[in-house]
Write a protein that holds these residues in place. Structure first.
Motif, PDB file in Angstrom:
ATOM      1  N   TYR A  50       0.854  -1.208   0.000  1.00 13.86           N
ATOM      2  CA  TYR A  50       0.000   0.000   0.000  1.00 13.86           C
ATOM      3  C   TYR A  50       0.881   1.247   0.000  1.00 13.86           C
ATOM      4  O   TYR A  50       1.707   1.431   0.898  1.00 13.86           O
ATOM      5  N   GLY A  76     -10.338  10.054   8.489  1.00  8.71           N
ATOM      6  CA  GLY A  76     -10.296   8.593   8.351  1.00  8.71           C
ATOM      7  C   GLY A  76      -8.846   8.157   8.514  1.00  8.71           C
ATOM      8  O   GLY A  76      -8.326   7.370   7.733  1.00  8.71           O
ATOM      9  N   ASP A  98     -11.390   9.658  13.116  1.00 10.80           N
ATOM     10  CA  ASP A  98     -11.800   8.343  12.619  1.00 10.80           C
ATOM     11  C   ASP A  98     -13.008   7.862  13.419  1.00 10.80           C
ATOM     12  O   ASP A  98     -13.221   8.252  14.570  1.00 10.80           O
ATOM     13  N   ASN A 126     -17.926  10.441  13.247  1.00 14.56           N
ATOM     14  CA  ASN A 126     -18.441   9.940  11.973  1.00 14.56           C
ATOM     15  C   ASN A 126     -18.627  11.136  11.037  1.00 14.56           C
ATOM     16  O   ASN A 126     -19.419  12.035  11.338  1.00 14.56           O
ATOM     17  N   VAL A 127     -17.917  11.151   9.930  1.00 12.38           N
ATOM     18  CA  VAL A 127     -18.006  12.309   9.021  1.00 12.38           C
ATOM     19  C   VAL A 127     -19.356  12.402   8.313  1.00 12.38           C
ATOM     20  O   VAL A 127     -19.638  13.394   7.644  1.00 12.38           O
ATOM     21  N   ILE A 144      -7.204   9.502   3.061  1.00  8.25           N
ATOM     22  CA  ILE A 144      -6.586   8.381   2.331  1.00  8.25           C
ATOM     23  C   ILE A 144      -7.384   7.115   2.627  1.00  8.25           C
ATOM     24  O   ILE A 144      -7.464   6.685   3.794  1.00  8.25           O
TER      25      ILE A 144
HETATM   26  C1  LIG Z   1      -9.024   1.885   4.528  1.00 13.54           C
HETATM   27  S1  LIG Z   1      -8.938   2.662   6.097  1.00 13.54           S
HETATM   28  C2  LIG Z   1      -7.695   3.890   5.751  1.00 13.54           C
HETATM   29  C3  LIG Z   1      -6.976   4.335   6.982  1.00 13.54           C
HETATM   30  C4  LIG Z   1      -5.793   5.264   6.738  1.00 13.54           C
HETATM   31  N1  LIG Z   1      -6.214   6.539   6.217  1.00 13.54           N
HETATM   32  C5  LIG Z   1      -4.791   4.613   5.795  1.00 13.54           C
HETATM   33  O1  LIG Z   1      -4.619   5.092   4.668  1.00 13.54           O
HETATM   34  O2  LIG Z   1      -4.205   3.595   6.214  1.00 13.54           O
HETATM   35  C6  LIG Z   1     -10.424   3.648   6.145  1.00 13.54           C
HETATM   36  C7  LIG Z   1     -10.636   4.370   7.470  1.00 13.54           C
HETATM   37  O3  LIG Z   1     -11.790   5.208   7.340  1.00 13.54           O
HETATM   38  C8  LIG Z   1     -12.504   5.161   8.547  1.00 13.54           C
HETATM   39  N2  LIG Z   1     -13.920   5.536   8.273  1.00 13.54           N
HETATM   40  C9  LIG Z   1     -14.786   4.876   7.479  1.00 13.54           C
HETATM   41  N3  LIG Z   1     -15.987   5.484   7.492  1.00 13.54           N
HETATM   42  C10 LIG Z   1     -15.857   6.579   8.287  1.00 13.54           C
HETATM   43  C11 LIG Z   1     -16.748   7.602   8.704  1.00 13.54           C
HETATM   44  N4  LIG Z   1     -18.035   7.619   8.296  1.00 13.54           N
HETATM   45  N5  LIG Z   1     -16.307   8.578   9.535  1.00 13.54           N
HETATM   46  C12 LIG Z   1     -15.002   8.556   9.960  1.00 13.54           C
HETATM   47  N6  LIG Z   1     -14.105   7.603   9.607  1.00 13.54           N
HETATM   48  C13 LIG Z   1     -14.528   6.617   8.787  1.00 13.54           C
HETATM   49  C14 LIG Z   1     -12.358   3.730   9.023  1.00 13.54           C
HETATM   50  O4  LIG Z   1     -12.649   3.598  10.406  1.00 13.54           O
HETATM   51  C15 LIG Z   1     -10.904   3.432   8.636  1.00 13.54           C
HETATM   52  O5  LIG Z   1     -10.020   3.687   9.698  1.00 13.54           O
END
Ligand SMILES: C[S@@+](CC[C@H](N)C(=O)[O-])C[C@H]1O[C@@H](n2cnc3c(N)ncnc32)[C@H](O)[C@@H]1O
Length: 231
Positions: A50, A76, A98, A126-127, A144
């Motif tokens: 990644y 996130g 997050d 929660n966004v 990301i």
């Molecule tokens: C694929 S992970 C990516 C994490 C990090 N940005 C990275 O690149 O490794 C997606 C992240 O988005 C967060 N997420 C998903 N939906 C969300 C929401 N509605 N509000 C806040 N965070 C959210 C998840 O909890 C998770 O930690």
């Protein structure tokens, strides 16, 4: 997808992208990441090559015109690989937000070379619901891996834009297939026409490094949308 790949990505105890992409609600997201937090970095980020965080931060750093004390919000933030990259590349304080407390706990453990926390503040939120962080509080924002299948769609963007000061910079990574499917283009057009944001620059980047990775999603791409809020 062949059976081996399906086993590898979705049907074993190992959590993978098929699980993440098929989520339906914020509570599904919370549940998945509470199980995934412990193995996310070794089992996913490292093993799957990644490199998405490096590209989103690279595009941000290339264009950012922020004072050194202006903060950047990592939306996130997960376990914090974006924050590590941001702190390595710029002087700005970094906050993270997050939905998952378990992912945030991993981000809270991240330290820089001087033993200082990578993230100044971490918010569990929660966004897709109203945020109480304060308008124009940030000079910049990155995201990301959060704008993707089963996660967050274009509706969250209006609120996120309001957290960044006019003339600041957002660098939002959006899974390219999801960009088309959820019609981010129409959403951005509407925001530009309403005078909320500058026309986004869209930069295509790889999510994984094909030189180190070999899996079904190795050729996945994302669009990094770079734009500024207007007065
Ligand atoms: C694929 S992970 C990516 C994490 C990090 N940005 C990275 O690149 O490794 C997606 C992240 O988005 C967060 N997420 C998903 N939906 C969300 C929401 N509605 N509000 C806040 N965070 C959210 C998840 O909890 C998770 O930690």
């Amino acid at each position: 997808m062949d059976f081996t790949a399906q086993y590898r990505w979705g049907m074993s105890d190992e959590i993978g992208l098929d699980d993440a992409y098929s989520l339906k609600s914020a509570s599904d997201v919370k549940r998945l990441y509470s199980r995934w937090a412990d193995t996310f970095e070794e089992g996913f980020i490292v093993e799957h090559g990644y490199v998405y965080h490096r590209h989103v931060v690279e595009e941000f750093v290339r264009r950012a015109d922020l004072g050194p004390a202006e903060a950047v919000l990592d939306v996130g933030c997960g376990t914090g690989v974006g924050g590590v990259e941001l702190r390595r590349r710029g002087p700005w304080p970094v906050d993270g937000l997050d939905l998952s407390p378990e992912m945030l706990a991993k981000a809270a453990d991240k330290l820089d070379g001087r033993g200082e926390p990578i993230y100044r503040h971490l918010f569990e939120a929660n966004v897709l619901e109203p945020l109480v962080l304060g308008e124009g509080r940030y000079g910049g924002m990155v995201s990301i891996g959060t704008f993707t299948h089963g996660h967050v769609g274009p509706d969250a963007i209006d609120q996120l834009v309001s957290l960044v000061r006019p003339g600041g910079l957002l660098s939002l990574g959006i899974n390219e297939a999801f960009y088309a499917r959820a019609d981010f283009g129409t959403h951005f057009d509407r925001m530009v026409t309403a005078g909320f944001i500058t026309e986004p620059d869209l930069v295509q980047v790889s999510v994984y490094d094909p030189a180190v990775a070999d899996h079904d999603h190795v050729d996945d791409t994302a669009l990094v949308a770079l734009f500024s809020p207007l007065e």
